[in-house]
Design a protein around this motif. Structure first.
Motif, PDB file in Angstrom:
ATOM      1  N   LYS A 124       0.827  -1.205   0.000  1.00 17.29           N
ATOM      2  CA  LYS A 124       0.000   0.000   0.000  1.00 17.29           C
ATOM      3  C   LYS A 124       0.865   1.260   0.000  1.00 17.29           C
ATOM      4  N   ASN A 125       0.540   2.166  -0.913  1.00 19.31           N
ATOM      5  CA  ASN A 125       1.179   3.494  -0.972  1.00 19.31           C
ATOM      6  C   ASN A 125       2.708   3.438  -1.055  1.00 19.31           C
ATOM      7  N   SER A 126       3.227   2.395  -1.667  1.00 23.48           N
ATOM      8  CA  SER A 126       4.684   2.269  -1.738  1.00 23.48           C
ATOM      9  C   SER A 126       5.270   2.931  -2.985  1.00 23.48           C
ATOM     10  N   GLY A 127       4.401   3.208  -3.957  1.00 24.49           N
ATOM     11  CA  GLY A 127       4.881   3.860  -5.170  1.00 24.49           C
ATOM     12  C   GLY A 127       4.742   5.375  -5.093  1.00 24.49           C
ATOM     13  N   VAL A 128       5.665   6.070  -5.732  1.00 19.51           N
ATOM     14  CA  VAL A 128       5.643   7.531  -5.750  1.00 19.51           C
ATOM     15  C   VAL A 128       5.676   8.006  -7.197  1.00 19.51           C
ATOM     16  N   GLY A 129       4.702   8.887  -7.557  1.00 21.41           N
ATOM     17  CA  GLY A 129       4.668   9.454  -8.895  1.00 21.41           C
ATOM     18  C   GLY A 129       4.680  10.980  -8.849  1.00 21.41           C
ATOM     19  N   TYR A 130       4.906  11.600  -9.996  1.00 24.46           N
ATOM     20  CA  TYR A 130       4.981  13.066 -10.059  1.00 24.46           C
ATOM     21  C   TYR A 130       4.050  13.567 -11.171  1.00 24.46           C
ATOM     22  N   VAL A 131       3.260  14.610 -10.850  1.00 28.49           N
ATOM     23  CA  VAL A 131       2.375  15.246 -11.838  1.00 28.49           C
ATOM     24  C   VAL A 131       2.438  16.763 -11.655  1.00 28.49           C
ATOM     25  N   PHE A 132       1.969  17.437 -12.680  1.00 24.42           N
ATOM     26  CA  PHE A 132       1.873  18.898 -12.586  1.00 24.42           C
ATOM     27  C   PHE A 132       0.428  19.278 -12.269  1.00 24.42           C
ATOM     28  N   ASN A 133       0.272  20.156 -11.296  1.00 25.25           N
ATOM     29  CA  ASN A 133      -1.084  20.610 -10.963  1.00 25.25           C
ATOM     30  C   ASN A 133      -1.530  21.731 -11.911  1.00 25.25           C
ATOM     31  N   LYS A 134      -2.715  22.298 -11.646  1.00 28.82           N
ATOM     32  CA  LYS A 134      -3.269  23.335 -12.516  1.00 28.82           C
ATOM     33  C   LYS A 134      -2.390  24.575 -12.573  1.00 28.82           C
ATOM     34  N   GLU A 135      -1.661  24.785 -11.501  1.00 27.63           N
ATOM     35  CA  GLU A 135      -0.785  25.967 -11.469  1.00 27.63           C
ATOM     36  C   GLU A 135       0.542  25.705 -12.182  1.00 27.63           C
ATOM     37  N   GLY A 136       0.744  24.455 -12.621  1.00 28.91           N
ATOM     38  CA  GLY A 136       1.987  24.129 -13.305  1.00 28.91           C
ATOM     39  C   GLY A 136       3.110  23.698 -12.386  1.00 28.91           C
ATOM     40  N   GLN A 186       5.028  20.966  -9.968  1.00 33.34           N
ATOM     41  CA  GLN A 186       5.174  19.507  -9.875  1.00 33.34           C
ATOM     42  C   GLN A 186       4.818  19.036  -8.462  1.00 33.34           C
ATOM     43  N   THR A 187       3.957  18.078  -8.380  1.00 36.50           N
ATOM     44  CA  THR A 187       3.568  17.522  -7.079  1.00 36.50           C
ATOM     45  C   THR A 187       3.694  15.995  -7.128  1.00 36.50           C
ATOM     46  N   THR A 188       3.725  15.409  -5.948  1.00 32.05           N
ATOM     47  CA  THR A 188       3.850  13.946  -5.860  1.00 32.05           C
ATOM     48  C   THR A 188       2.511  13.323  -5.503  1.00 32.05           C
ATOM     49  N   TYR A 189       2.379  12.072  -5.845  1.00 36.35           N
ATOM     50  CA  TYR A 189       1.225  11.302  -5.393  1.00 36.35           C
ATOM     51  C   TYR A 189       1.705   9.872  -5.110  1.00 36.35           C
ATOM     52  N   ARG A 190       0.992   9.168  -4.284  1.00 35.51           N
ATOM     53  CA  ARG A 190       1.383   7.802  -3.909  1.00 35.51           C
ATOM     54  C   ARG A 190       0.337   6.819  -4.430  1.00 35.51           C
ATOM     55  N   TYR A 191       0.797   5.598  -4.707  1.00 35.05           N
ATOM     56  CA  TYR A 191      -0.099   4.586  -5.257  1.00 35.05           C
ATOM     57  C   TYR A 191       0.321   3.199  -4.773  1.00 35.05           C
ATOM     58  N   ASP A 192      -0.553   2.225  -4.891  1.00 35.02           N
ATOM     59  CA  ASP A 192      -0.282   0.847  -4.465  1.00 35.02           C
ATOM     60  C   ASP A 192       0.528   0.104  -5.528  1.00 35.02           C
ATOM     61  N   ILE A 193       1.367  -0.840  -5.065  1.00 37.81           N
ATOM     62  CA  ILE A 193       2.113  -1.722  -5.974  1.00 37.81           C
ATOM     63  C   ILE A 193       1.824  -3.162  -5.583  1.00 37.81           C
ATOM     64  N   GLU A 194       1.393  -3.948  -6.537  1.00 38.18           N
ATOM     65  CA  GLU A 194       1.238  -5.385  -6.301  1.00 38.18           C
ATOM     66  C   GLU A 194       2.462  -6.113  -6.856  1.00 38.18           C
ATOM     67  N   ARG A 195       3.169  -6.819  -5.969  1.00 30.29           N
ATOM     68  CA  ARG A 195       4.367  -7.566  -6.374  1.00 30.29           C
ATOM     69  C   ARG A 195       3.995  -9.041  -6.526  1.00 30.29           C
ATOM     70  N   VAL A 196       4.059  -9.538  -7.748  1.00 32.05           N
ATOM     71  CA  VAL A 196       3.698 -10.931  -8.041  1.00 32.05           C
ATOM     72  C   VAL A 196       4.962 -11.730  -8.345  1.00 32.05           C
TER      73      VAL A 196
END
Length: 208
Positions: free
Chosen positions: A124-136, A138-148
């Motif tokens: 849970k929440n082990s992945g980290v990604g980067y996106v640009f918000n409306k103001e331009g 760069q912000t981070t967000y976290r996401y789940d990773i399933e390791r098979v």
């Protein structure tokens, strides 16, 4: 004696060789020590004294050396007798023993493989990604990773190989055990297999 007893005799000779070598490496077994106590020089009326230091379980070094040389001769006789006995066998004993060790080593490896399993784990929440918000920005967000984890070999085949290899190993082990007992070695140990090193050495010196 049979081949199994011959190998036991071989180990006994090796143990005795180590015992005698250790005895001859110990200085106290090779020299005699006499102490002269000069009491008269230190105190009037006192008598000087000469004391021989006694070492327990001491043997004449020359006799011990003879015993060491005898062990070498016996080791050579036994080695030749074992070689002759092995040559009379229907199969190569040394190779059979060596290859069967490899079978047992392989079995340990295959049993380890047999216990491998495919698995999956959700982090849970082990992945980290980067996106640009409306103001331009760069912000981070976290996401789940399933390791098979998926095994890359046929575990059923491994199970069958274990059965087959174990059966082969057992068959060869039985043949080796049977050969060790049934194969005659033309050699007689010149001392009691169950006696201790000091006892055997003392008997050798006494009867030489």
């Amino acid at each position: 004696m049979n081949l199994k007893e011959a190998f036991q005799a071989q180990n006994k000779i090796e143990a005795l060789f180590d015992f005698v070598s250790g005895y001859l490496d110990d200085e106290k077994n090779l020299i005699s020590v006499t102490e002269k106590h000069f009491r008269s020089k230190a105190a009037e009326g006192q008598q000087d004294e000469k004391i021989n230091i006694v070492v327990e379980d001491k043997f004449p070094p020359d006799k011990v050396i003879d015993f060491l040389l005898m062990l070498i001769d016996e080791r050579e006789k036994l080695a030749k007798a074992i070689h002759a006995a092995k040559s009379s066998m229907k199969f190569d004993l040394d190779s059979a023993v060596d290859v069967n060790k490899k079978r047992h080593n392989a079995l340990e490896t295959l049993r380890t493989l047999r216990n491998f399993k495919s698995s999956s784990l959700l982090e849970k929440n082990s992945g980290v990604g980067y996106v640009f918000n409306k103001e331009g920005n760069q912000t981070t967000y976290r996401y789940d990773i399933e390791r098979v984890k998926t095994i890359d070999f046929d575990r059923n085949r491994v199970r069958e190989l274990i059965k087959k290899l174990q059966a082969q190993a057992n068959k060869i082990s039985n043949e080796i055990d049977s050969a060790l007992i049934s194969t005659n070695v033309k050699y007689k140990l010149p001392f009691d297999m169950n006696a201790g090193g000091s006892e055997i050495l003392e008997d050798f010196i006494t009867n030489k």
